[in-house]
Design a protein around this motif. Structure first.
Motif, PDB file in Angstrom:
ATOM      1  N   THR A 181      49.989  48.840  32.628  1.00 37.06           N
ATOM      2  CA  THR A 181      48.816  48.705  31.764  1.00 37.06           C
ATOM      3  C   THR A 181      47.504  48.757  32.530  1.00 37.06           C
ATOM      4  O   THR A 181      46.470  49.041  31.945  1.00 37.06           O
ATOM      5  N   GLU A 182      47.564  48.453  33.822  1.00 33.08           N
ATOM      6  CA  GLU A 182      46.354  48.537  34.636  1.00 33.08           C
ATOM      7  C   GLU A 182      46.704  49.055  36.016  1.00 33.08           C
ATOM      8  O   GLU A 182      47.738  48.711  36.577  1.00 33.08           O
ATOM      9  N   GLN A 183      45.823  49.881  36.540  1.00 31.63           N
ATOM     10  CA  GLN A 183      45.919  50.366  37.916  1.00 31.63           C
ATOM     11  C   GLN A 183      44.480  50.456  38.417  1.00 31.63           C
ATOM     12  O   GLN A 183      43.731  51.332  38.015  1.00 31.63           O
ATOM     13  N   ILE A 184      44.103  49.517  39.258  1.00 35.71           N
ATOM     14  CA  ILE A 184      42.723  49.443  39.721  1.00 35.71           C
ATOM     15  C   ILE A 184      42.679  49.677  41.223  1.00 35.71           C
ATOM     16  O   ILE A 184      43.382  49.021  41.984  1.00 35.71           O
ATOM     17  N   ASP A 185      41.840  50.590  41.644  1.00 37.20           N
ATOM     18  CA  ASP A 185      41.666  50.955  43.049  1.00 37.20           C
ATOM     19  C   ASP A 185      40.446  50.202  43.595  1.00 37.20           C
ATOM     20  O   ASP A 185      39.343  50.360  43.090  1.00 37.20           O
ATOM     21  N   PHE A 186      40.662  49.381  44.620  1.00 39.90           N
ATOM     22  CA  PHE A 186      39.577  48.634  45.245  1.00 39.90           C
ATOM     23  C   PHE A 186      39.157  49.237  46.573  1.00 39.90           C
ATOM     24  O   PHE A 186      38.355  48.638  47.297  1.00 39.90           O
ATOM     25  N   GLY A 187      39.697  50.383  46.900  1.00 44.25           N
ATOM     26  CA  GLY A 187      39.370  50.982  48.184  1.00 44.25           C
ATOM     27  C   GLY A 187      39.707  50.009  49.300  1.00 44.25           C
ATOM     28  O   GLY A 187      40.731  49.333  49.268  1.00 44.25           O
ATOM     29  N   ASN A 204      38.076  47.279  49.951  1.00 43.70           N
ATOM     30  CA  ASN A 204      37.478  45.971  49.672  1.00 43.70           C
ATOM     31  C   ASN A 204      38.565  44.937  49.348  1.00 43.70           C
ATOM     32  O   ASN A 204      38.851  44.653  48.189  1.00 43.70           O
ATOM     33  N   SER A 205      39.140  44.368  50.389  1.00 46.50           N
ATOM     34  CA  SER A 205      40.245  43.430  50.193  1.00 46.50           C
ATOM     35  C   SER A 205      39.790  42.145  49.508  1.00 46.50           C
ATOM     36  O   SER A 205      40.545  41.556  48.726  1.00 46.50           O
ATOM     37  N   GLU A 206      38.572  41.707  49.767  1.00 42.50           N
ATOM     38  CA  GLU A 206      38.088  40.475  49.132  1.00 42.50           C
ATOM     39  C   GLU A 206      37.980  40.635  47.622  1.00 42.50           C
ATOM     40  O   GLU A 206      38.400  39.753  46.859  1.00 42.50           O
ATOM     41  N   ALA A 207      37.439  41.744  47.168  1.00 44.81           N
ATOM     42  CA  ALA A 207      37.343  42.006  45.724  1.00 44.81           C
ATOM     43  C   ALA A 207      38.736  42.149  45.119  1.00 44.81           C
ATOM     44  O   ALA A 207      38.986  41.664  44.009  1.00 44.81           O
ATOM     45  N   ALA A 208      39.640  42.765  45.851  1.00 46.20           N
ATOM     46  CA  ALA A 208      41.006  42.946  45.364  1.00 46.20           C
ATOM     47  C   ALA A 208      41.701  41.598  45.177  1.00 46.20           C
ATOM     48  O   ALA A 208      42.349  41.364  44.153  1.00 46.20           O
ATOM     49  N   VAL A 209      41.537  40.699  46.138  1.00 47.37           N
ATOM     50  CA  VAL A 209      42.177  39.384  46.037  1.00 47.37           C
ATOM     51  C   VAL A 209      41.554  38.568  44.906  1.00 47.37           C
ATOM     52  O   VAL A 209      42.263  37.887  44.160  1.00 47.37           O
ATOM     53  N   ARG A 210      40.243  38.653  44.741  1.00 48.53           N
ATOM     54  CA  ARG A 210      39.588  37.948  43.619  1.00 48.53           C
ATOM     55  C   ARG A 210      40.115  38.459  42.282  1.00 48.53           C
ATOM     56  O   ARG A 210      40.430  37.688  41.375  1.00 48.53           O
ATOM     57  N   ALA A 211      40.206  39.764  42.153  1.00 53.72           N
ATOM     58  CA  ALA A 211      40.702  40.358  40.900  1.00 53.72           C
ATOM     59  C   ALA A 211      42.168  39.993  40.673  1.00 53.72           C
ATOM     60  O   ALA A 211      42.565  39.716  39.541  1.00 53.72           O
ATOM     61  N   TYR A 212      42.946  39.981  41.734  1.00 50.06           N
ATOM     62  CA  TYR A 212      44.356  39.591  41.622  1.00 50.06           C
ATOM     63  C   TYR A 212      44.467  38.158  41.103  1.00 50.06           C
ATOM     64  O   TYR A 212      45.234  37.886  40.176  1.00 50.06           O
ATOM     65  N   SER A 213      43.695  37.263  41.681  1.00 47.77           N
ATOM     66  CA  SER A 213      43.721  35.857  41.248  1.00 47.77           C
ATOM     67  C   SER A 213      43.329  35.722  39.781  1.00 47.77           C
ATOM     68  O   SER A 213      43.963  34.990  39.021  1.00 47.77           O
ATOM     69  N   ALA A 214      42.287  36.423  39.389  1.00 50.02           N
ATOM     70  CA  ALA A 214      41.831  36.376  37.998  1.00 50.02           C
ATOM     71  C   ALA A 214      42.897  36.946  37.063  1.00 50.02           C
ATOM     72  O   ALA A 214      43.151  36.403  35.974  1.00 50.02           O
ATOM     73  N   CYS A 215      43.532  38.016  37.477  1.00 51.92           N
ATOM     74  CA  CYS A 215      44.559  38.654  36.655  1.00 51.92           C
ATOM     75  C   CYS A 215      45.791  37.752  36.538  1.00 51.92           C
ATOM     76  O   CYS A 215      46.385  37.642  35.457  1.00 51.92           O
ATOM     77  N   GLU A 216      46.164  37.119  37.623  1.00 56.05           N
ATOM     78  CA  GLU A 216      47.282  36.167  37.589  1.00 56.05           C
ATOM     79  C   GLU A 216      46.994  35.053  36.583  1.00 56.05           C
ATOM     80  O   GLU A 216      47.873  34.645  35.834  1.00 56.05           O
ATOM     81  N   GLU A 217      45.768  34.580  36.575  1.00 56.46           N
ATOM     82  CA  GLU A 217      45.380  33.522  35.630  1.00 56.46           C
ATOM     83  C   GLU A 217      45.428  34.048  34.193  1.00 56.46           C
ATOM     84  O   GLU A 217      45.913  33.368  33.289  1.00 56.46           O
ATOM     85  N   THR A 218      44.950  35.257  33.982  1.00 59.58           N
ATOM     86  CA  THR A 218      44.946  35.862  32.651  1.00 59.58           C
ATOM     87  C   THR A 218      46.354  35.965  32.082  1.00 59.58           C
ATOM     88  O   THR A 218      46.583  35.690  30.898  1.00 59.58           O
ATOM     89  N   TYR A 219      47.305  36.353  32.915  1.00 61.04           N
ATOM     90  CA  TYR A 219      48.670  36.588  32.445  1.00 61.04           C
ATOM     91  C   TYR A 219      49.627  35.444  32.784  1.00 61.04           C
ATOM     92  O   TYR A 219      50.837  35.602  32.677  1.00 61.04           O
ATOM     93  N   ARG A 220      49.105  34.306  33.161  1.00 59.48           N
ATOM     94  CA  ARG A 220      49.917  33.168  33.587  1.00 59.48           C
ATOM     95  C   ARG A 220      50.993  32.803  32.572  1.00 59.48           C
ATOM     96  O   ARG A 220      52.118  32.482  32.928  1.00 59.48           O
ATOM     97  N   GLU A 264      53.892  41.516  34.926  1.00 59.71           N
ATOM     98  CA  GLU A 264      53.938  41.399  36.380  1.00 59.71           C
ATOM     99  C   GLU A 264      52.628  41.911  36.972  1.00 59.71           C
ATOM    100  O   GLU A 264      52.184  43.018  36.659  1.00 59.71           O
ATOM    101  N   VAL A 265      52.024  41.093  37.820  1.00 58.60           N
ATOM    102  CA  VAL A 265      50.771  41.446  38.484  1.00 58.60           C
ATOM    103  C   VAL A 265      51.056  41.574  39.974  1.00 58.60           C
ATOM    104  O   VAL A 265      51.587  40.643  40.588  1.00 58.60           O
ATOM    105  N   VAL A 266      50.738  42.729  40.547  1.00 62.28           N
ATOM    106  CA  VAL A 266      50.970  42.934  41.975  1.00 62.28           C
ATOM    107  C   VAL A 266      49.731  43.528  42.630  1.00 62.28           C
ATOM    108  O   VAL A 266      48.998  44.311  42.016  1.00 62.28           O
ATOM    109  N   LEU A 267      49.505  43.118  43.861  1.00 64.96           N
ATOM    110  CA  LEU A 267      48.425  43.668  44.678  1.00 64.96           C
ATOM    111  C   LEU A 267      49.083  44.322  45.880  1.00 64.96           C
ATOM    112  O   LEU A 267      49.826  43.671  46.621  1.00 64.96           O
TER     113      LEU A 267
END
Length: 85
Positions: A20-26, A28-44, A50-53
């Motif tokens: 359902t989502e495929q996001i490219d962060f280039g 930018n690992s910090e932005a990727a980890v922030r988005a991962y954390s937010a997504c994990e919370e959204t789908y908790r 399944e949310v994977v980084l």
């Protein structure tokens, strides 16, 4: 020469069998980890989502190493496993 890592956030819905989502962060690992954390919370509370980084040299490599998210094989496995419970 080593290639830089590119970070991808993938969200796979086992219920629908779709990525359902495929996001490219280039790089930018910090932005990727922030988005991962937010997504994990959204789908908790959604056990079938399944949310994977993943970091790799390219999306093509990820499509090869994690093909189950892209080629439908994970859908068949999910349906099989659901019948066991």
């Amino acid at each position: 020469m080593a290639r830089d890592l590119v970070h991808f956030l993938l969200v796979f819905d086992h219920e629908t069998g779709e990525l359902t989502e495929q996001i490219d962060f280039g790089g930018n690992s910090e932005a990727a980890v922030r988005a991962y954390s937010a997504c994990e919370e959204t789908y908790r509370d959604k056990a079938r989502v399944e949310v994977v980084l993943i970091a790799s040299d390219s999306i093509d490599t990820i499509r090869s190493t994690h093909s189950n998210y892209f080629d439908g094989t994970i859908v068949h496995a999910s349906r099989f496993l659901a019948g066991l419970g």
